[in-house]
Design a protein around this motif. Structure first.
Motif, PDB file in Angstrom:
ATOM      1  N   PRO A 195       0.903  -1.209  -0.124  1.00  0.00           N
ATOM      2  CA  PRO A 195       0.081  -0.029   0.017  1.00  0.00           C
ATOM      3  C   PRO A 195       0.961   1.176  -0.102  1.00  0.00           C
ATOM      4  O   PRO A 195       1.743   1.568   0.735  1.00  0.00           O
ATOM      5  CB  PRO A 195      -0.542   0.073   1.217  1.00  0.00           C
ATOM      6  CG  PRO A 195      -0.339  -1.480   2.007  1.00  0.00           C
ATOM      7  CD  PRO A 195       0.792  -1.912   1.174  1.00  0.00           C
ATOM      8  N   SER A 196       0.355   2.428  -0.825  1.00  0.00           N
ATOM      9  CA  SER A 196       1.382   3.639  -0.988  1.00  0.00           C
ATOM     10  C   SER A 196       0.573   4.382  -0.200  1.00  0.00           C
ATOM     11  O   SER A 196       0.298   5.520  -0.017  1.00  0.00           O
ATOM     12  CB  SER A 196       1.191   4.133  -2.529  1.00  0.00           C
ATOM     13  OG  SER A 196      -0.233   3.839  -2.795  1.00  0.00           O
ATOM     14  N   ILE A 197       1.228   4.058   1.325  1.00  0.00           N
ATOM     15  CA  ILE A 197       0.745   4.940   2.418  1.00  0.00           C
ATOM     16  C   ILE A 197       1.364   4.695   3.499  1.00  0.00           C
ATOM     17  O   ILE A 197       1.709   3.537   4.002  1.00  0.00           O
ATOM     18  CB  ILE A 197      -1.088   4.903   2.699  1.00  0.00           C
ATOM     19  CG1 ILE A 197      -1.384   5.715   3.896  1.00  0.00           C
ATOM     20  CG2 ILE A 197      -1.357   3.321   2.956  1.00  0.00           C
ATOM     21  CD1 ILE A 197      -3.049   5.522   4.112  1.00  0.00           C
ATOM     22  N   TYR A 198       1.594   5.767   4.352  1.00  0.00           N
ATOM     23  CA  TYR A 198       2.529   5.518   5.502  1.00  0.00           C
ATOM     24  C   TYR A 198       1.904   4.821   6.649  1.00  0.00           C
ATOM     25  O   TYR A 198       0.704   4.940   6.948  1.00  0.00           O
ATOM     26  CB  TYR A 198       3.183   6.671   6.199  1.00  0.00           C
ATOM     27  CG  TYR A 198       4.452   7.217   5.618  1.00  0.00           C
ATOM     28  CD1 TYR A 198       5.540   6.415   5.314  1.00  0.00           C
ATOM     29  CD2 TYR A 198       4.371   8.339   4.815  1.00  0.00           C
ATOM     30  CE1 TYR A 198       6.780   6.868   4.825  1.00  0.00           C
ATOM     31  CE2 TYR A 198       5.594   8.845   3.940  1.00  0.00           C
ATOM     32  CZ  TYR A 198       7.012   7.974   4.070  1.00  0.00           C
ATOM     33  OH  TYR A 198       7.804   8.400   3.580  1.00  0.00           O
ATOM     34  N   TRP A 199       2.506   4.115   7.512  1.00  0.00           N
ATOM     35  CA  TRP A 199       1.779   3.506   8.609  1.00  0.00           C
ATOM     36  C   TRP A 199       1.199   4.164   9.476  1.00  0.00           C
ATOM     37  O   TRP A 199       0.100   3.779  10.259  1.00  0.00           O
ATOM     38  CB  TRP A 199       2.728   2.346   9.360  1.00  0.00           C
ATOM     39  CG  TRP A 199       3.911   2.983  10.111  1.00  0.00           C
ATOM     40  CD1 TRP A 199       4.898   3.151   9.543  1.00  0.00           C
ATOM     41  CD2 TRP A 199       3.729   3.149  11.302  1.00  0.00           C
ATOM     42  NE1 TRP A 199       5.651   3.771  10.686  1.00  0.00           N
ATOM     43  CE2 TRP A 199       5.014   3.960  11.661  1.00  0.00           C
ATOM     44  CE3 TRP A 199       2.859   3.406  12.550  1.00  0.00           C
ATOM     45  CZ2 TRP A 199       5.501   4.543  12.985  1.00  0.00           C
ATOM     46  CZ3 TRP A 199       3.037   3.900  13.468  1.00  0.00           C
ATOM     47  CH2 TRP A 199       4.274   4.450  13.904  1.00  0.00           C
ATOM     48  N   MET A 201      -0.474   6.649   8.955  1.00  0.00           N
ATOM     49  CA  MET A 201      -1.776   6.960   8.403  1.00  0.00           C
ATOM     50  C   MET A 201      -2.556   5.933   8.283  1.00  0.00           C
ATOM     51  O   MET A 201      -3.963   5.848   8.332  1.00  0.00           O
ATOM     52  CB  MET A 201      -1.699   7.718   7.180  1.00  0.00           C
ATOM     53  CG  MET A 201      -1.074   8.997   7.091  1.00  0.00           C
ATOM     54  SD  MET A 201      -1.014   9.817   5.580  1.00  0.00           S
ATOM     55  CE  MET A 201       0.029  11.350   6.089  1.00  0.00           C
ATOM     56  N   LEU A 202      -1.957   4.678   8.013  1.00  0.00           N
ATOM     57  CA  LEU A 202      -2.656   3.492   7.690  1.00  0.00           C
ATOM     58  C   LEU A 202      -3.232   2.885   8.821  1.00  0.00           C
ATOM     59  O   LEU A 202      -4.331   2.393   8.806  1.00  0.00           O
ATOM     60  CB  LEU A 202      -1.650   2.438   6.983  1.00  0.00           C
ATOM     61  CG  LEU A 202      -2.249   1.168   6.493  1.00  0.00           C
ATOM     62  CD1 LEU A 202      -3.377   1.327   5.550  1.00  0.00           C
ATOM     63  CD2 LEU A 202      -1.042   0.208   6.117  1.00  0.00           C
ATOM     64  N   LEU A 203      -2.341   2.960   9.892  1.00  0.00           N
ATOM     65  CA  LEU A 203      -3.060   2.273  11.131  1.00  0.00           C
ATOM     66  C   LEU A 203      -4.323   2.748  11.724  1.00  0.00           C
ATOM     67  O   LEU A 203      -5.258   1.906  12.043  1.00  0.00           O
ATOM     68  CB  LEU A 203      -1.747   2.547  12.271  1.00  0.00           C
ATOM     69  CG  LEU A 203      -2.215   1.364  13.598  1.00  0.00           C
ATOM     70  CD1 LEU A 203      -2.146  -0.064  13.334  1.00  0.00           C
ATOM     71  CD2 LEU A 203      -1.076   2.028  14.580  1.00  0.00           C
ATOM     72  N   PRO A 204      -4.277   4.107  11.695  1.00  0.00           N
ATOM     73  CA  PRO A 204      -5.545   4.745  12.207  1.00  0.00           C
ATOM     74  C   PRO A 204      -6.655   4.237  11.192  1.00  0.00           C
ATOM     75  O   PRO A 204      -8.022   4.089  11.686  1.00  0.00           O
ATOM     76  CB  PRO A 204      -5.411   6.235  12.611  1.00  0.00           C
ATOM     77  CG  PRO A 204      -3.983   6.459  11.884  1.00  0.00           C
ATOM     78  CD  PRO A 204      -3.313   5.269  11.754  1.00  0.00           C
ATOM     79  N   LEU A 205      -6.398   4.320   9.791  1.00  0.00           N
ATOM     80  CA  LEU A 205      -7.226   3.878   8.924  1.00  0.00           C
ATOM     81  C   LEU A 205      -8.006   2.533   9.204  1.00  0.00           C
ATOM     82  O   LEU A 205      -9.380   2.402   9.084  1.00  0.00           O
ATOM     83  CB  LEU A 205      -6.866   4.161   7.473  1.00  0.00           C
ATOM     84  CG  LEU A 205      -7.769   4.042   6.383  1.00  0.00           C
ATOM     85  CD1 LEU A 205      -9.008   4.714   6.412  1.00  0.00           C
ATOM     86  CD2 LEU A 205      -7.030   3.947   5.171  1.00  0.00           C
ATOM     87  N   LEU A 206      -6.864   1.613   9.398  1.00  0.00           N
ATOM     88  CA  LEU A 206      -7.475   0.277   9.800  1.00  0.00           C
ATOM     89  C   LEU A 206      -8.098   0.107  10.682  1.00  0.00           C
ATOM     90  O   LEU A 206      -9.374  -0.563  11.143  1.00  0.00           O
ATOM     91  CB  LEU A 206      -6.280  -0.773   9.601  1.00  0.00           C
ATOM     92  CG  LEU A 206      -5.666  -0.894   8.140  1.00  0.00           C
ATOM     93  CD1 LEU A 206      -4.438  -1.753   8.360  1.00  0.00           C
ATOM     94  CD2 LEU A 206      -6.433  -1.291   7.036  1.00  0.00           C
TER      95      LEU A 206
END
Lengths: 241, 52
Positions: A195-199, A201-206
């Protein structure tokens, strides 16, 4: 296994189990959503292109995912209804409809609030947006059709067919950004490579996505309990409550 | 703190998004719950009057 399935599918049993699960699910949802909001609104850094406006993503993307997931769940219920005439599936299908419609509505509204500062417009007739709008109409159609037919067993079968046929829209929504040249950006998370997104930002998204899934089960159980009670008000197990 | 609420100038887009999400999710939780309670009360009073 089959016995368990049969038992779980019986209305009084489901009613009781759902009632027991609701407080646990509420607690789990609150923990996940608090962690997700903290991560998304406070801990994550601003985006280098979009500034802080990208924070809308943390409600927009989970809503959009859920709008499709709930629809798939309804289509699966539709198949179960057509094949086995299972009463519980009828109730789960129709109880899911307002929740799914809400998620779709949220995806559209938050998307347009994100579109205004980034694209310069609240709405465009682009493939992703239009197919998501069609999804909203499908949900509303299912609710309307169910309300229009007096006999709820007949209504359930009519609604099941609509849910199954409408499922064709779900892959269209998902792949719309690849099939057509759209203003909406392509997928960042559900790609086959990384995924082209930093963790950060990715972690809260998940976390937010997970909390929305828990929320769906929670809201569904509550809706199902009300619907079950309404339908079975004259049966023996309700009298014993 | 002010900086946080300002959202880098995007406050009027970010906060309404969160507000409407909270409102819609709350409604989906509250309405069926309320309806369920009302039904239970109705059923109880009906059941009670039958027994007398």
């Amino acid at each position: 296994m089959f016995l368990w399935f049969h038992k779980f599918g019986s209305p009084p049993h489901f009613y009781r189990i759902a009632g027991k699960w609701i407080p646990w699910l509420s607690g789990l949802f609150l923990v996940l959503v608090t962690a997700g909001l903290f991560g998304g609104l406070i801990a994550a850094p601003p985006d280098y292109q979009q500034g802080d406006s990208y924070r809308i993503m943390f409600v927009h993307v989970p809503s959009a995912w859920m709008s499709m997931l709930v629809y798939v769940a309804m289509a699966v219920c539709g198949i179960i209804i057509m094949v086995w005439r299972m009463k519980l599936a009828e109730i789960v299908l129709i109880s899911s409809a307002p929740i799914g419609a809400s998620f779709t509505f949220l995806a559209l509204v938050t998307g347009s609030l994100w579109g205004k500062p980034m694209w310069g417009t609240y709405w465009v007739w682009d493939a992703r947006l239009t197919s998501e709008l069609i999804l909203l109409f499908l949900y509303l159609g299912i609710i309307g059709l169910h309300n229009a037919i007096e006999d709820k067993r007949v209504a359930a079968r009519a609604v099941a067919i609509l849910a199954i046929v409408g499922a064709v829209n779900v892959p269209i929504i998902h792949f719309s950004v690849e099939w057509w040249n759209t203003l909406h950006q392509g997928p960042t998370v559900t790609k086959f490579d990384k995924p082209s997104i930093y963790w950060s930002m990715l972690l809260p998204l998940l976390l937010m996505a997970l909390s929305f899934q828990v929320y769906y089960v929670l809201a569904l159980f509550q809706q199902c309990r009300a619907e079950l009670l309404r339908r079975e008000r004259n049966s023996k197990w309700v009298e014993e409550l | 703190m002010i900086e946080f609420f300002n959202m880098g100038g995007y406050a009027m887009f970010v906060w309404p998004s969160y507000a409407i999400s909270a409102l819609v999710l709350w409604l989906n939780w509250y309405l069926p719950r309320n309806q369920h309670r009302k039904l239970l009360r109705q059923l109880q009073s009906r059941h009670g009057s039958q027994q007398q």
